[in-house]
Write a protein that holds these residues in place. Sequence first.
Motif, short mmCIF file in Angstrom:
data_model
loop_
_atom_site.label_atom_id
_atom_site.label_comp_id
_atom_site.label_asym_id
_atom_site.label_seq_id
_atom_site.Cartn_x
_atom_site.Cartn_y
_atom_site.Cartn_z
N SER A 1 -5.14 2.51 -12.86
CA SER A 1 -6.31 3.51 -13.05
C SER A 1 -7.07 3.72 -11.70
CB SER A 1 -7.34 3.07 -14.32
OG SER A 1 -6.77 2.80 -15.59
N LEU A 2 -6.10 4.22 -10.90
CA LEU A 2 -6.72 4.28 -9.63
C LEU A 2 -7.62 5.54 -9.68
CD1 LEU A 2 -3.78 2.96 -7.43
CD2 LEU A 2 -6.05 2.07 -7.30
N LYS A 3 -8.52 5.58 -8.52
CA LYS A 3 -9.52 6.75 -8.45
C LYS A 3 -9.35 6.73 -7.06
CE LYS A 3 -12.46 4.84 -12.05
NZ LYS A 3 -14.13 4.58 -12.11
N PRO A 4 -9.64 8.18 -6.68
CA PRO A 4 -9.79 8.66 -5.36
C PRO A 4 -10.70 7.87 -4.47
CG PRO A 4 -9.64 10.61 -6.56
CD PRO A 4 -10.04 9.42 -7.35
N GLU A 5 -11.82 7.39 -5.12
CA GLU A 5 -12.77 6.60 -4.18
C GLU A 5 -12.19 5.03 -3.95
OE1 GLU A 5 -13.24 8.30 -7.13
OE2 GLU A 5 -14.77 7.15 -8.39
N ASP A 6 -10.95 4.85 -4.48
CA ASP A 6 -10.41 3.54 -4.12
C ASP A 6 -9.74 3.59 -2.82
OD1 ASP A 6 -9.61 3.08 -7.74
OD2 ASP A 6 -11.16 2.14 -6.58
N GLY B 1 1.03 -1.24 0.03
CA GLY B 1 -0.19 0.07 0.09
C GLY B 1 1.01 1.25 -0.04
N GLY B 2 0.31 2.40 -0.28
CA GLY B 2 1.05 3.48 -0.30
C GLY B 2 0.14 4.86 -0.81
N LEU B 3 0.81 5.85 -1.19
CA LEU B 3 0.05 7.00 -1.77
C LEU B 3 0.45 7.14 -3.06
CD1 LEU B 3 -1.49 9.70 -1.15
CD2 LEU B 3 0.82 10.69 -0.67
N VAL B 4 -0.63 7.34 -3.90
CA VAL B 4 -0.54 7.46 -5.36
C VAL B 4 -1.45 8.47 -5.90
CG1 VAL B 4 -2.04 5.36 -5.74
CG2 VAL B 4 -0.32 5.90 -7.33
N GLN B 5 -1.30 9.10 -6.88
CA GLN B 5 -1.86 10.08 -7.53
C GLN B 5 -3.17 9.33 -8.43
OE1 GLN B 5 0.32 12.77 -9.82
NE2 GLN B 5 0.60 14.32 -8.20
N ALA B 6 -4.15 10.09 -8.44
CA ALA B 6 -5.28 9.41 -9.31
C ALA B 6 -4.76 8.99 -10.77
CB ALA B 6 -6.57 10.40 -9.36
N GLY B 7 -5.12 7.87 -11.21
CA GLY B 7 -4.55 7.39 -12.59
C GLY B 7 -3.30 6.61 -12.52
N GLY B 8 -2.88 6.38 -11.07
CA GLY B 8 -1.78 5.60 -11.19
C GLY B 8 -1.90 4.35 -10.66
N SER B 9 -0.78 3.65 -10.38
CA SER B 9 -0.94 2.10 -10.21
C SER B 9 -0.25 1.66 -9.01
CB SER B 9 -0.13 1.34 -11.22
OG SER B 9 -0.91 1.42 -12.65
N LEU B 10 -0.68 0.48 -8.39
CA LEU B 10 0.01 0.04 -7.32
C LEU B 10 -0.13 -1.59 -7.24
CD1 LEU B 10 -1.00 2.07 -3.94
CD2 LEU B 10 1.22 1.70 -4.89
N PHE C 1 -8.58 -3.67 -11.87
CA PHE C 1 -7.67 -4.40 -11.19
C PHE C 1 -7.68 -5.78 -11.62
CE2 PHE C 1 -8.87 -2.12 -6.76
CZ PHE C 1 -8.51 -0.80 -7.44
N THR C 2 -6.66 -6.35 -11.25
CA THR C 2 -6.22 -7.77 -11.60
C THR C 2 -5.92 -8.65 -10.23
OG1 THR C 2 -5.88 -7.28 -13.79
CG2 THR C 2 -4.98 -9.46 -13.21
N ILE C 3 -6.30 -9.80 -9.97
CA ILE C 3 -6.04 -10.65 -8.85
C ILE C 3 -5.17 -12.01 -9.60
CG2 ILE C 3 -8.12 -11.95 -8.85
CD1 ILE C 3 -7.75 -12.08 -5.87
N SER C 4 -4.17 -12.00 -8.80
CA SER C 4 -3.56 -13.33 -9.15
C SER C 4 -2.61 -14.07 -8.04
CB SER C 4 -2.49 -12.91 -10.35
OG SER C 4 -1.39 -12.14 -9.76
N ARG C 5 -2.18 -15.29 -8.29
CA ARG C 5 -1.68 -16.09 -7.40
C ARG C 5 -0.41 -16.96 -7.71
NH1 ARG C 5 -6.02 -19.62 -4.81
NH2 ARG C 5 -4.21 -20.67 -3.30
#
Length: 124
Positions: free
Chosen positions: A84-89, A8-17, A67-71
């Motif tokens: 494509s992260l949004k503030p509501e995430d 986790g962390g801080l990212v700007q809208a539109g970014g990825s983690l 979002f994509t989940i994998s294992r």
Amino acid sequence: VQLQASGGGLVQAGGSLRLSCAASGGSFKDYALGWFRQAPGKEREFVAFINWSGSRMHYADSVKGRFTISRDNAKNTVYLQMDSLKPEDTAVYYCAASGRTGWGSTRREEYDYWGQGTLVTVSS
């Protein structure tokens, strides 16, 4: 089973983690794995799950296509790639493992083991 979430962390809208959740103990390859999130003042909600073999994934409508989940059963780790992260995430994200169903579920009650959570903050 013990689960340890990270990434986790801080990212700007539109970014990825990319979140990771490493498991120890238990039979990881037999468990369905899920990600849930909880925003301040809200209920914990389903985000995504993946079945025991990695052949079936399911997403909440709010994250589908982003979002994509994998294992990786060899590493006892589940991932959540968030694009494509949004503030509501913005939320604390929790990984979970289900020993009762290997096929996965959107219901919190179906998961037996939970990680400690990792905070994702998306700024606008």
